[in-house]
Design a protein around this motif. Structure first.
Motif, PDB file in Angstrom:
ATOM      1  N   ASN A 121       0.871  -1.167   0.000  1.00  0.00           N
ATOM      2  CA  ASN A 121       0.000   0.000   0.000  1.00  0.00           C
ATOM      3  C   ASN A 121       0.906   1.214   0.000  1.00  0.00           C
ATOM      4  O   ASN A 121       1.252   1.755   1.040  1.00  0.00           O
ATOM      5  N   ASN A 122       1.320   1.653  -1.193  1.00  0.00           N
ATOM      6  CA  ASN A 122       2.530   2.459  -1.290  1.00  0.00           C
ATOM      7  C   ASN A 122       2.317   3.951  -1.467  1.00  0.00           C
ATOM      8  O   ASN A 122       3.262   4.710  -1.413  1.00  0.00           O
ATOM      9  N   ASN A 123       1.087   4.391  -1.738  1.00  0.00           N
ATOM     10  CA  ASN A 123       0.805   5.822  -1.952  1.00  0.00           C
ATOM     11  C   ASN A 123       1.560   6.399  -3.144  1.00  0.00           C
ATOM     12  O   ASN A 123       1.697   7.615  -3.258  1.00  0.00           O
ATOM     13  N   ILE A 124       2.076   5.549  -4.022  1.00  0.00           N
ATOM     14  CA  ILE A 124       2.755   5.996  -5.235  1.00  0.00           C
ATOM     15  C   ILE A 124       1.847   5.816  -6.447  1.00  0.00           C
ATOM     16  O   ILE A 124       1.819   6.643  -7.343  1.00  0.00           O
ATOM     17  N   TYR A 125       1.102   4.725  -6.463  1.00  0.00           N
ATOM     18  CA  TYR A 125       0.196   4.471  -7.577  1.00  0.00           C
ATOM     19  C   TYR A 125      -0.962   3.601  -7.114  1.00  0.00           C
ATOM     20  O   TYR A 125      -0.891   2.915  -6.091  1.00  0.00           O
ATOM     21  N   ASN A 126      -2.030   3.643  -7.895  1.00  0.00           N
ATOM     22  CA  ASN A 126      -3.163   2.739  -7.724  1.00  0.00           C
ATOM     23  C   ASN A 126      -3.269   1.865  -8.965  1.00  0.00           C
ATOM     24  O   ASN A 126      -3.050   2.322 -10.085  1.00  0.00           O
ATOM     25  N   LYS A 127      -3.607   0.601  -8.762  1.00  0.00           N
ATOM     26  CA  LYS A 127      -3.693  -0.353  -9.865  1.00  0.00           C
ATOM     27  C   LYS A 127      -5.116  -0.415 -10.391  1.00  0.00           C
ATOM     28  O   LYS A 127      -6.077  -0.519  -9.625  1.00  0.00           O
ATOM     29  N   ASN A 128      -5.243  -0.343 -11.718  1.00  0.00           N
ATOM     30  CA  ASN A 128      -6.531  -0.472 -12.386  1.00  0.00           C
ATOM     31  C   ASN A 128      -6.528  -1.781 -13.170  1.00  0.00           C
ATOM     32  O   ASN A 128      -5.746  -1.947 -14.112  1.00  0.00           O
ATOM     33  N   ASP A 129      -7.377  -2.722 -12.796  1.00  0.00           N
ATOM     34  CA  ASP A 129      -7.328  -4.068 -13.377  1.00  0.00           C
ATOM     35  C   ASP A 129      -7.785  -4.127 -14.826  1.00  0.00           C
ATOM     36  O   ASP A 129      -7.479  -5.085 -15.534  1.00  0.00           O
ATOM     37  N   LYS A 130      -8.495  -3.132 -15.303  1.00  0.00           N
ATOM     38  CA  LYS A 130      -8.985  -3.143 -16.670  1.00  0.00           C
ATOM     39  C   LYS A 130      -7.852  -2.803 -17.637  1.00  0.00           C
ATOM     40  O   LYS A 130      -7.204  -1.769 -17.535  1.00  0.00           O
ATOM     41  N   GLY A 131      -7.616  -3.683 -18.620  1.00  0.00           N
ATOM     42  CA  GLY A 131      -6.584  -3.443 -19.615  1.00  0.00           C
ATOM     43  C   GLY A 131      -7.019  -2.422 -20.659  1.00  0.00           C
ATOM     44  O   GLY A 131      -8.223  -2.206 -20.872  1.00  0.00           O
ATOM     45  N   GLU A 132      -6.030  -1.789 -21.290  1.00  0.00           N
ATOM     46  CA  GLU A 132      -6.315  -0.793 -22.328  1.00  0.00           C
ATOM     47  C   GLU A 132      -5.336  -0.947 -23.478  1.00  0.00           C
ATOM     48  O   GLU A 132      -4.187  -1.368 -23.286  1.00  0.00           O
ATOM     49  N   GLU A 133      -5.770  -0.571 -24.681  1.00  0.00           N
ATOM     50  CA  GLU A 133      -4.898  -0.579 -25.841  1.00  0.00           C
ATOM     51  C   GLU A 133      -4.272   0.789 -26.038  1.00  0.00           C
ATOM     52  O   GLU A 133      -4.869   1.815 -25.694  1.00  0.00           O
ATOM     53  N   VAL A 134      -3.060   0.782 -26.600  1.00  0.00           N
ATOM     54  CA  VAL A 134      -2.361   2.036 -26.869  1.00  0.00           C
ATOM     55  C   VAL A 134      -1.484   1.853 -28.101  1.00  0.00           C
ATOM     56  O   VAL A 134      -0.928   0.771 -28.335  1.00  0.00           O
ATOM     57  N   ASN A 135      -1.363   2.884 -28.912  1.00  0.00           N
ATOM     58  CA  ASN A 135      -0.501   2.866 -30.092  1.00  0.00           C
ATOM     59  C   ASN A 135       0.868   3.429 -29.738  1.00  0.00           C
ATOM     60  O   ASN A 135       1.004   4.611 -29.442  1.00  0.00           O
ATOM     61  N   ILE A 136       1.881   2.578 -29.730  1.00  0.00           N
ATOM     62  CA  ILE A 136       3.251   3.019 -29.475  1.00  0.00           C
ATOM     63  C   ILE A 136       4.112   2.634 -30.665  1.00  0.00           C
ATOM     64  O   ILE A 136       3.601   2.193 -31.694  1.00  0.00           O
ATOM     65  N   LEU A 137       5.419   2.776 -30.535  1.00  0.00           N
ATOM     66  CA  LEU A 137       6.321   2.544 -31.666  1.00  0.00           C
ATOM     67  C   LEU A 137       6.213   1.130 -32.225  1.00  0.00           C
ATOM     68  O   LEU A 137       6.445   0.905 -33.407  1.00  0.00           O
ATOM     69  N   LEU A 138       5.888   0.168 -31.377  1.00  0.00           N
ATOM     70  CA  LEU A 138       5.809  -1.221 -31.813  1.00  0.00           C
ATOM     71  C   LEU A 138       4.456  -1.554 -32.439  1.00  0.00           C
ATOM     72  O   LEU A 138       4.231  -2.678 -32.875  1.00  0.00           O
ATOM     73  N   GLY A 139       3.545  -0.604 -32.461  1.00  0.00           N
ATOM     74  CA  GLY A 139       2.216  -0.850 -33.007  1.00  0.00           C
ATOM     75  C   GLY A 139       1.155  -0.754 -31.929  1.00  0.00           C
ATOM     76  O   GLY A 139       1.392  -0.222 -30.839  1.00  0.00           O
ATOM     77  N   ARG A 140      -0.017  -1.269 -32.226  1.00  0.00           N
ATOM     78  CA  ARG A 140      -1.112  -1.215 -31.269  1.00  0.00           C
ATOM     79  C   ARG A 140      -1.029  -2.420 -30.336  1.00  0.00           C
ATOM     80  O   ARG A 140      -1.181  -3.569 -30.765  1.00  0.00           O
ATOM     81  N   LEU A 141      -0.781  -2.158 -29.060  1.00  0.00           N
ATOM     82  CA  LEU A 141      -0.628  -3.210 -28.055  1.00  0.00           C
ATOM     83  C   LEU A 141      -1.626  -3.002 -26.929  1.00  0.00           C
ATOM     84  O   LEU A 141      -1.991  -1.867 -26.611  1.00  0.00           O
ATOM     85  N   LYS A 142      -2.025  -4.103 -26.316  1.00  0.00           N
ATOM     86  CA  LYS A 142      -2.934  -4.017 -25.165  1.00  0.00           C
ATOM     87  C   LYS A 142      -2.165  -4.308 -23.887  1.00  0.00           C
ATOM     88  O   LYS A 142      -1.462  -5.320 -23.788  1.00  0.00           O
ATOM     89  N   SER A 143      -2.308  -3.424 -22.917  1.00  0.00           N
ATOM     90  CA  SER A 143      -1.723  -3.663 -21.598  1.00  0.00           C
ATOM     91  C   SER A 143      -2.771  -4.351 -20.730  1.00  0.00           C
ATOM     92  O   SER A 143      -3.933  -3.942 -20.725  1.00  0.00           O
ATOM     93  N   PRO A 144      -2.403  -5.409 -19.996  1.00  0.00           N
ATOM     94  CA  PRO A 144      -3.379  -6.116 -19.164  1.00  0.00           C
ATOM     95  C   PRO A 144      -3.914  -5.281 -18.011  1.00  0.00           C
ATOM     96  O   PRO A 144      -5.008  -5.523 -17.514  1.00  0.00           O
ATOM     97  N   TYR A 145      -3.131  -4.291 -17.581  1.00  0.00           N
ATOM     98  CA  TYR A 145      -3.628  -3.362 -16.562  1.00  0.00           C
ATOM     99  C   TYR A 145      -2.862  -2.055 -16.650  1.00  0.00           C
ATOM    100  O   TYR A 145      -1.813  -1.964 -17.297  1.00  0.00           O
ATOM    101  N   THR A 146      -3.415  -1.035 -16.030  1.00  0.00           N
ATOM    102  CA  THR A 146      -2.763   0.271 -15.984  1.00  0.00           C
ATOM    103  C   THR A 146      -2.604   0.701 -14.533  1.00  0.00           C
ATOM    104  O   THR A 146      -3.227   0.134 -13.623  1.00  0.00           O
ATOM    105  N   LEU A 147      -1.765   1.708 -14.330  1.00  0.00           N
ATOM    106  CA  LEU A 147      -1.591   2.325 -13.015  1.00  0.00           C
ATOM    107  C   LEU A 147      -1.981   3.793 -13.095  1.00  0.00           C
ATOM    108  O   LEU A 147      -1.792   4.436 -14.123  1.00  0.00           O
TER     109      LEU A 147
END
Length: 260
Positions: A121-147
């Protein structure tokens, strides 16, 4: 509980902490851990902190980090410095830039957080279990979770959201965020190349996590400096230091934040 401090570092400029020459495309790569991820080893980080503290309070520096090699009396410092782990990286995307990390890096950070913060419980970030897609240099990738980052005031580039990728593509994502710079030494007389090499840098805006842990030991100098804990925090919090010895070319400047 053992007294300890969480260290956050923010790259104000690109950072190179080298491991010496290596075969391959990059002549002077960044330091790496056993998996291949960039890391700043504790010995490198401790040396920078001690040198900075020596210029402010010589006795406090030797109390905290130990004797100098030339000192006749040898003794250990009171505090232990962990490795400094680059965890959050800015990377180009169709939205300008985003922050990325990997599940492996988050778990490494949480191991440190479990010691210096007494749990995850670190007060640095909160974890969001829902994954999201993002377009980066390697193409369109889905992250399993975000912070969602909750730490404030350490750097202007930081965004609230971090896309965290699985380990099967994670290292490749991090590699694509790094900067490779080719440098040259010219002959002053005829301007021909005398030496050509490539260096590897972490990008400006990278966020590192580390820790300083009280080993609960003392030495003679600690008896003369007063409240060591408060003085350590006051002298290291919100300072800017150079990592990696590239300050003459404007590289390696990081801001340190100490969280007790």
């Amino acid at each position: 509980m053992t007294k300890s401090y969480l260290i956050l570092a923010y790259a104000i400029t690109p950072v190179h902490v080298g491991m010496g020459r290596a075969p391959g495309v990059v002549d002077l790569p960044f330091q790496r851990d056993s998996i291949g991820y960039p890391i700043v080893y504790g010995s490198s980080f401790k040396g920078v902190l001690k040198s900075t503290l020596m210029s402010k309070n010589n006795k406090l520096a030797k109390c905290v980090f130990g004797a100098e090699p030339e000192d006749s009396e040898k003794y250990m410092g009171r505090f232990i410095v962990t490795d400094l782990i680059p965890v959050f990286y800015p990377i180009a995307s169709l939205d300008g830039y985003v922050y990325v990390s990997t599940d492996y890096l988050i778990k490494k950070a949480e191991d440190i957080l479990s010691v210096v913060r007494g749990g995850t419980n670190n007060n640095i970030y909160n974890k969001n279990d829902k994954g999201e897609e993002v377009n980066i240099l390697l193409g369109r990738l889905k992250s399993p979770y975000t912070l969602t980052l909750t730490v404030k005031g350490i750097g202007s580039l930081i965004k609230d959201k971090v896309y965290v990728f699985d380990n099967d593509v994670g290292l490749q994502v991090i590699e694509s965020s790094l900067i490779r710079v080719t440098r040259n030494v010219l002959n002053d007389e005829n301007k021909t190349s005398q030496n050509l090499w490539t260096e590897e840098y972490l990008p400006q805006g990278t966020v590192f996590i580390g820790g300083i842990i009280d080993a609960e030991r003392t030495n003679e100098l600690c008896k003369d400096v007063g409240d060591v804990d408060n003085m350590l925090r006051e002298n290291l919090d919100n300072i800017s230091v150079f990592l990696g010895g590239k300050e003459t070319i404007g590289k390696g400047l990081v801001r340190i934040k100490v969280i007790s």
